[in-house]
Design a protein around this motif. Structure first.
Motif, mmCIF file in Angstrom:
data_model
loop_
_atom_site.group_PDB
_atom_site.id
_atom_site.type_symbol
_atom_site.label_atom_id
_atom_site.label_comp_id
_atom_site.label_asym_id
_atom_site.label_seq_id
_atom_site.Cartn_x
_atom_site.Cartn_y
_atom_site.Cartn_z
ATOM 1 N N THR A 106 0.869 -1.186 0.000
ATOM 2 C CA THR A 106 0.000 0.000 0.000
ATOM 3 C C THR A 106 0.900 1.228 0.000
ATOM 4 O OG1 THR A 106 -1.632 -1.182 1.318
ATOM 5 C CG2 THR A 106 -1.865 1.204 1.188
ATOM 6 N N ILE A 107 0.993 1.881 -1.149
ATOM 7 C CA ILE A 107 1.905 3.027 -1.298
ATOM 8 C C ILE A 107 1.190 4.157 -2.027
ATOM 9 C CG2 ILE A 107 3.944 1.536 -1.307
ATOM 10 C CD1 ILE A 107 4.023 2.107 -4.422
ATOM 11 N N ASP A 108 1.885 5.250 -2.268
ATOM 12 C CA ASP A 108 1.292 6.371 -3.008
ATOM 13 C C ASP A 108 1.189 6.029 -4.498
ATOM 14 O OD1 ASP A 108 4.309 6.672 -2.640
ATOM 15 O OD2 ASP A 108 3.930 8.026 -4.312
ATOM 16 N N THR A 109 0.170 6.584 -5.129
ATOM 17 C CA THR A 109 -0.085 6.272 -6.539
ATOM 18 C C THR A 109 1.043 6.804 -7.437
ATOM 19 O OG1 THR A 109 -1.477 8.237 -6.631
ATOM 20 C CG2 THR A 109 -2.601 6.140 -6.341
ATOM 21 N N ALA A 110 1.666 7.927 -7.042
ATOM 22 C CA ALA A 110 2.704 8.532 -7.881
ATOM 23 C C ALA A 110 3.898 7.586 -8.021
ATOM 24 C CB ALA A 110 3.134 9.874 -7.302
ATOM 25 N N THR A 111 4.350 7.005 -6.917
ATOM 26 C CA THR A 111 5.479 6.065 -6.982
ATOM 27 C C THR A 111 5.118 4.855 -7.840
ATOM 28 O OG1 THR A 111 6.329 6.722 -4.834
ATOM 29 C CG2 THR A 111 6.979 4.548 -5.601
ATOM 30 N N SER A 112 3.908 4.351 -7.654
ATOM 31 C CA SER A 112 3.488 3.175 -8.409
ATOM 32 C C SER A 112 3.513 3.471 -9.921
ATOM 33 C CB SER A 112 2.082 2.771 -7.964
ATOM 34 O OG SER A 112 1.703 1.577 -8.578
ATOM 35 N N LEU A 113 3.014 4.641 -10.295
ATOM 36 C CA LEU A 113 2.998 5.008 -11.719
ATOM 37 C C LEU A 113 4.415 5.232 -12.251
ATOM 38 C CD1 LEU A 113 -0.132 7.344 -11.774
ATOM 39 C CD2 LEU A 113 0.107 5.142 -12.942
ATOM 40 N N GLN A 114 5.278 5.754 -11.384
ATOM 41 C CA GLN A 114 6.675 5.979 -11.784
ATOM 42 C C GLN A 114 7.346 4.630 -12.099
ATOM 43 O OE1 GLN A 114 9.041 7.560 -8.581
ATOM 44 N NE2 GLN A 114 10.904 7.602 -9.826
ATOM 45 N N VAL A 115 7.113 3.652 -11.223
ATOM 46 C CA VAL A 115 7.694 2.325 -11.445
ATOM 47 C C VAL A 115 7.109 1.720 -12.726
ATOM 48 C CG1 VAL A 115 7.836 -0.034 -10.528
ATOM 49 C CG2 VAL A 115 8.167 1.912 -8.993
ATOM 50 N N LYS A 116 5.797 1.849 -12.877
ATOM 51 C CA LYS A 116 5.142 1.296 -14.073
ATOM 52 C C LYS A 116 5.718 1.927 -15.352
ATOM 53 C CE LYS A 116 0.896 0.403 -16.447
ATOM 54 N NZ LYS A 116 1.053 -1.026 -16.670
ATOM 55 N N SER A 127 4.776 -6.630 -17.728
ATOM 56 C CA SER A 127 3.539 -6.028 -17.205
ATOM 57 C C SER A 127 3.720 -5.755 -15.720
ATOM 58 C CB SER A 127 2.359 -6.984 -17.360
ATOM 59 O OG SER A 127 2.265 -7.424 -18.682
ATOM 60 N N PHE A 128 3.342 -4.542 -15.303
ATOM 61 C CA PHE A 128 3.419 -4.188 -13.881
ATOM 62 C C PHE A 128 2.013 -3.816 -13.397
ATOM 63 C CE2 PHE A 128 3.508 -0.856 -10.634
ATOM 64 C CZ PHE A 128 4.293 -1.441 -9.659
ATOM 65 N N TYR A 129 1.636 -4.353 -12.230
ATOM 66 C CA TYR A 129 0.312 -4.053 -11.671
ATOM 67 C C TYR A 129 0.413 -3.595 -10.226
ATOM 68 C CZ TYR A 129 -1.312 -6.782 -15.652
ATOM 69 O OH TYR A 129 -1.538 -7.246 -16.913
ATOM 70 N N ASP A 130 -0.380 -2.598 -9.858
ATOM 71 C CA ASP A 130 -0.590 -2.329 -8.434
ATOM 72 C C ASP A 130 -1.724 -3.252 -8.005
ATOM 73 O OD1 ASP A 130 -2.013 -0.411 -10.246
ATOM 74 O OD2 ASP A 130 -3.085 0.143 -8.399
ATOM 75 N N ALA A 131 -1.535 -3.908 -6.852
ATOM 76 C CA ALA A 131 -2.550 -4.860 -6.372
ATOM 77 C C ALA A 131 -2.585 -4.859 -4.850
ATOM 78 C CB ALA A 131 -2.237 -6.260 -6.897
ATOM 79 N N PRO A 132 -2.892 -3.688 -4.240
ATOM 80 C CA PRO A 132 -2.927 -3.650 -2.776
ATOM 81 C C PRO A 132 -4.019 -4.567 -2.231
ATOM 82 C CG PRO A 132 -3.921 -1.669 -3.694
ATOM 83 C CD PRO A 132 -3.329 -2.423 -4.851
ATOM 84 N N VAL A 133 -3.866 -4.935 -0.976
ATOM 85 C CA VAL A 133 -4.802 -5.915 -0.414
ATOM 86 C C VAL A 133 -5.533 -5.338 0.793
ATOM 87 C CG1 VAL A 133 -3.209 -7.736 -1.115
ATOM 88 C CG2 VAL A 133 -3.230 -7.008 1.268
#
Ligand code: NAD
Length: 318
Positions: A106-116, A127-133
């Motif tokens: 569970t992280i900030d959306t900006a970092t996730s998009l940067q990694v993607k 393929s990279f996915y955010d998949a928080p639980v």
């Protein structure tokens, strides 16, 4: 499962360990799992316990090189950046073409998009996915967590990813697009956190006005205030038998984690220009409760204690 010849898992903490155990128990015998954590003892423990099934890797790069799908489950955005993007030992320092990378942190959306974006530029076929639980440590142990996936319902990888996720959890919700899994999770935790504070305040004022909290619980359940926090996770000890509050606020969702997620939600709201009336007050409450020695490390519904609520109410109503 012919699609995956080997599965990787990075981040073996409170959530990661039970998730990996489910994979180890349910994946076909011929599919190995490569794991890494900066804490070596937990890697050793798992690979000893699941000898011939779980193998310790030297670093994130090693996991990614040996696996066709990699899960990451680390605390914050800075850790995700380090696992994916840093130096020569990160996931992206090996060729991850055609691989599937799934970040459950569970992280900030900006970092996730940067990694993607980084992955999309360097390895277009990966393929990279955010998949928080959601569902907590107990849910991870029982295999009942929910996954909020940052992809569309018709994503071509969804069927095979779902097969793996179903080994660890119960529900899989594709949320529409990259980072939407995180946006859904953060807005959910904002709502749940606000309800817990409002619920604690409402009980506290009602009890101070002389009411038995059991009566208040019945009133809220019958009226328009009915909600899951009141019904199942009631912040007042002794109202909901299974609630962490009834067990000394132990075994729930730690107040520090709520503070982290709440802060991420408020940041996200700012970034997307959403006006929050309750955001700052809520954040301050969880920030203070996280630092309060009477509340730290306990379930986040300990805000009732933080507000000075009467936990010994039963004596008055014998
Ligand atoms: P945790 O702190 O117990 O575990 C995180 C693990 O990541 C640790 O073992 C740590 O050593 C490892 N790690 C950190 N940096 C690393 C790196 N660079 N390389 C490899 N390993 C690294 O945390 P957790 O409770 O398992 O939570 C993980 C994520 O899941 C967090 O983002 C959290 O918000 C989220 N989450 C937690 C819960 C919960 O109830 N605990 C519920 C839902 C979601």
């Amino acid at each position: 499962m012919p699609e995956f010849r080997a599965v990787g898992f990075i981040g073996l903490g409170a959530m990661g360990v039970p998730m990996v155990r489910h994979l180890a128990d349910k994946l076909p015998a011929e599919v190995p799992i490569y794991v890494f954590d900066i804490v070596q003892s937990v890697v050793d423990e798992l690979s000893t316990q699941y000898k011939g099934k779980i193998f310790g890797a030297n670093n994130a790069r090693d996991v990614a090189a040996k696996s066709d799908v990699v899960f990451t489950m680390v605390p914050e955005g800075s850790h995700v950046r380090s696992v994916y993007l840093d130096d020569e030992n990160s996931i992206c320092s090996t060729d991850v073409s055609n691989k599937i990378l799934i970040d459950c942190s569970t992280i900030d959306t900006a970092t996730s998009l940067q990694v993607k974006d980084h992955i999309a530029t360097r390895f277009p076929s990966a393929s990279f996915y955010d998949a928080p639980v959601s569902g907590g440590v107990l849910g991870a142990e029982k295999g009942t967590i929910a996954f909020f996936l940052g992809c569309a319902e018709d994503d071509p990888n969804l069927p095979k990813i779902s097969e793996l996720l179903r080994m660890m959890g119960k529900e899989i919700i594709p949320c529409g697009a990259p980072s939407h899994g995180l946006a859904a999770k953060l807005s959910n935790n904002y709502l749940s956190g606000i309800i817990a504070i409002a619920c604690s305040e409402a009980f506290d004022m009602g009890m101070r006005a002389g009411l038995d909290p059991r009566v208040l619980a019945k009133v809220y359940a019958a009226g328009t205030a009915q909600n899951t926090i009141c019904d199942r996770f009631n912040p007042v000890p002794g109202i909901a038998p299974e609630a962490p509050s009834t067990k000394g606020y132990k075994g729930g969702f730690k107040v520090q984690l709520m503070r982290k997620d709440f802060g991420l939600a408020v940041d996200m709201a700012r970034r997307v220009n959403a006006k929050l009336v309750l955001g700052d007050a809520g954040l301050q409450t969880y920030e203070n409760a996280s630092k309060d020695p009477r509340c730290r490390d306990l379930d986040s519904r300990v805000v009732f204690r933080y507000l000075g609520g009467d936990e010994d109410w039963a004596k008055k109503f014998q």
